[in-house]
Design an enzyme around this catalytic site. Structure first.
Site, PDB file in Angstrom:
ATOM      1  N   ASP A   6      33.958 -44.136   1.696  1.00  0.00           N
ATOM      2  CA  ASP A   6      34.754 -44.911   0.745  1.00  0.00           C
ATOM      3  C   ASP A   6      36.112 -45.304   1.309  1.00  0.00           C
ATOM      4  O   ASP A   6      36.649 -46.359   0.963  1.00  0.00           O
ATOM      5  CB  ASP A   6      34.953 -44.115  -0.548  1.00  0.00           C
ATOM      6  CG  ASP A   6      33.731 -44.174  -1.447  1.00  0.00           C
ATOM      7  OD1 ASP A   6      32.621 -44.381  -0.922  1.00  0.00           O
ATOM      8  OD2 ASP A   6      33.879 -44.004  -2.668  1.00  0.00           O
ATOM      9  N   GLU A  57      36.872 -48.879  -6.320  1.00  0.00           N
ATOM     10  CA  GLU A  57      38.009 -47.963  -6.450  1.00  0.00           C
ATOM     11  C   GLU A  57      39.310 -48.726  -6.217  1.00  0.00           C
ATOM     12  O   GLU A  57      39.374 -49.633  -5.393  1.00  0.00           O
ATOM     13  CB  GLU A  57      37.889 -46.826  -5.439  1.00  0.00           C
ATOM     14  CG  GLU A  57      36.760 -45.868  -5.754  1.00  0.00           C
ATOM     15  CD  GLU A  57      36.687 -44.698  -4.791  1.00  0.00           C
ATOM     16  OE1 GLU A  57      35.993 -43.730  -5.117  1.00  0.00           O
ATOM     17  OE2 GLU A  57      37.319 -44.760  -3.723  1.00  0.00           O
ATOM     18  N   SER A 107      39.936 -43.881  -6.665  1.00  0.00           N
ATOM     19  CA  SER A 107      39.639 -42.876  -5.656  1.00  0.00           C
ATOM     20  C   SER A 107      40.123 -41.526  -6.150  1.00  0.00           C
ATOM     21  O   SER A 107      41.065 -41.431  -6.940  1.00  0.00           O
ATOM     22  CB  SER A 107      40.344 -43.236  -4.350  1.00  0.00           C
ATOM     23  OG  SER A 107      40.423 -42.125  -3.499  1.00  0.00           O
TER      24      SER A 107
END
Length: 618
Positions: free
Chosen positions: A81, A491, A517
């Site tokens: 991510d 995010e 996040s």
């Protein structure tokens, strides 16, 4: 009595062809009839949390075979991510969770495996495997790659601990020189492992302990530490025992659904609230509960958030505390122990490693154990040497942190706050709820009145923040970034990091139908449901609208008369095909993402796929 699934492919004259293929993988006559255990690995060189997993599947496999099973390893995908952040790559992160769950189901069911060990670590991999475990309901043990060591460097004359978020914040802060930014960048992520704070990856690995599906220490012992090897070895032996208990003794407590009941999900959420975990865990627990057939909802989370205090603050909520410090304080078992003493935990639930969670706490909670072996385990320390090699060091702290008044983990008598680290807000802006990580919110802005500044994409919001459009008192509204509207529910770590770098972290709020996040802190409210793309009121907000955020009373609302909002809704619906879509955003959406958008639910339901949405359109 359940039958070993693998016998479908290993027994009977008509399975001669299948046995021939099994033999080609290395199986011998004596292996047919043994439990076949899937070793579900997620090694990849793209992700620091997974870069060290390559040989660990075979480590587990050897232990399975020593315990009398047959091990067969396969791999899933794994998205980083942090690397996918801030560009269209983030559109793929949450949908990858569903692909991981499906791929595990496909492999395990296609080959009739009897049980599985899930080797996960980072943000969507643990949740995807957890969903698969609940869906399949065969014995499963989770063992993660472990957290990385916190970085350390000298910045502006002072030594400080670092993580990924620090690199993002200082890069956007013009008071730092290029040399200082580079020093932080080079030091922020020094070893293999999941990012060192209480971000999504570590939060989820901690929650598997509370659910009862992993061994003590799974969420906290460092990826680099030799003690972590014991978890992998023990998982291999344990899964064979669980398989025998289920298939030979009809012991339901050896299965994921027998362990992860409604009470276990409440235990996991209580832990999450107590430790100020990532808001993404809400999505993932809701999704896993649905796969397990457990009626666990936002209402349950709201109820728990009102009674469970915040007992632990870790980066990003407390920048000088990382997972290595949580481990030294007794890890997740210590937090669960504090909750259990206060009557905030159902310790009667079974685990994969102990008859009940209560039994596990008697041995593993440093506040009650007499075991010197356990205390030594929780003295595992960082080695301080950059490396991508698992189990490569064996450093120890001189002592454990048992200070429950001012230490890393607090007792319920001395909490960081009597309200927990996560809260669910409701109101006209989010009738089905939204989530805020209260552990990361400064007390001065728990109640916030501001004016909306609306953006229809994360990119536009970033440009606005860096370009000086956002000022103190603004509520940055980022919409059409939900599961359907993104699609993929990006995010928003860059917008929140840039608000910090501009000195607005305590002067502004951010509200979105996207998500955050685990590295996010500040007044950041996500998962607004219903989302803009499905007709949520967030789609009707205009720049300048008054916004009320009242965390103590769990309220979020647009302070406008109902008739004004009704008129806006009528005007929106009059747009026909253009209604509930971003007016000025240009974004290329692939067929894969369009398929996800067509089937996904909103965040209040875990952003899981609902195939009936497609079936109804036929």
């Amino acid at each position: 009595m359940p039958q070993y699934r693998s016998r479908t492919t290993t027994h009977g004259r008509n399975m001669a062809g299948a046995r021939g293929l099994w033999r080609a993988t290395g199986m011998k006559d004596g292996d047919f009839g043994k439990p076949i255990i899937a070793v579900v690995n997620s090694f990849t060189q793209f992700v620091p949390g997974h870069v060290h997993l390559k040989d660990l599947g075979q480590l587990v496999a050897r232990e399975i075979e020593a315990a009398g099973g047959v091990a067969k390893e396969f791999n899933t995908i794994a998205v980083d991510d942090g690397i996918a952040m801030g560009h269209d790559g983030m559109l793929y992160s949450l949908p990858s969770r569903e692909l991981i769950a499906d791929s595990v189901e496909y492999m395990v069911n296609a080959h009739c495996a009897d049980a599985m060990v899930c080797i996960s670590n980072c943000d969507k991999i643990t949740p995807g495997m957890l969903m698969a475990a609940m869906r399949l309901n065969i014995p499963a043990v989770f063992v993660s790659g472990g957290p990385m060591e916190a970085g350390k460097t000298v910045v502006k004359g002072a030594t400080r601990a670092l993580d990924l978020v620090d690199a993002m914040v200082v890069a956007a802060d013009e008071s730092y020189t290029d040399e200082e930014v580079q020093a932080v960048e080079r030091s922020a992520c020094p070893t293999c492992g999941s990012c060192s704070g209480m971000f999504t990856a570590n939060s989820m690995n901690c929650l598997t302990e509370a659910l009862g599906l992993s061994l003590p220490g799974n969420g906290s012992v460092l990826a680099t530490h030799a003690d972590r090897e014991k978890l992998f070895r023990e998982a291999g032996h344990l899964i064979v025992d669980l398989a025998r208990r289920w298939y030979e003794q009809d012991d339901v407590s050896a299965t994921p659904r027998g362990i992860a009941t409604h009470a276990a999900f409440e235990n996991a959420m209580s832990l999450d609230i107590a430790m100020g975990g990532s808001t993404n865990t809400v999505l993932h627990l809701l999704a896993a509960a649905q796969e397990a057939g457990v009626d666990f909802t936002m209402a349950d989370i709201d109820r728990l958030s009102r009674r469970v205090p915040c007992l632990c603050k870790v980066a990003p909520a407390k920048s000088d505390v990382h997972m290595e410090d949580v481990h030294r304080a007794g890890g997740i078992m210590a937090i669960l122990g504090e909750l259990e003493r206060a009557g905030l935990l159902d310790a009667s639930r079974p685990t994969v490693h102990a008859p009940t969670l209560k039994d596990a706490l008697e041995r593993w909670d440093i506040g009650r154990t007499s075991s010197e072996e356990v205390r030594t385990f929780f003295r595992a320390a960082p080695g301080g040497v950059p490396t991508q090699v698992a189990f490569s060091q064996s450093a120890r702290w001189d002592s454990v942190d048992e200070d429950r008044q001012k230490g890393v983990i607090r007792s319920t008598e001395h909490p960081f706050s009597h309200d927990g680290g996560l809260a669910v807000l409701f109101g006209n802006l989010a009738p089905e709820g939204c989530i805020v990580k209260t552990a990361g919110v400064d007390e001065s802005i728990l109640t916030f009145r501001g004016t909306a500044r609306v953006y229809e994409s994360q990119d536009a919001a970033v440009s606005g923040i860096l370009g000086g459009q956002v000022v103190a008192g603004d509520v940055v509204v980022i919409r059409y970034e939900g599961p359907k509207g993104g699609p993929g529910m990006q995010e928003m770590l860059y917008p929140t990091s840039y608000l910090k770098s501009k000195g607005l972290g305590k002067l502004c709020a951010l509200v979105t139908d996207g998500r955050f996040s685990g590295g996010t802190s500040g007044l950041s409210i996500g998962h607004v449901s219903p989302e803009a793309a499905e007709g949520g009121l967030i789609a009707l907000v205009e720049t300048g609208d008054p916004v009320l955020i009242d965390i103590p009373n769990r309220i979020i609302s647009i302070a406008l008369p109902d008739e004004v909002l009704a008129a806006r809704r009528t005007a929106m619906e009059a747009k026909g095909e253009a209604a509930w879509k971003p007016a000025e955003r240009q974004r290329k959406v692939s067929p894969a993402l369009r398929a996800y958008a067509a089937m996904t639910t909103n965040a209040a339901r875990g952003a899981v796929r609902d195939v009936s949405q497609v079936e109804r359109k036929r």
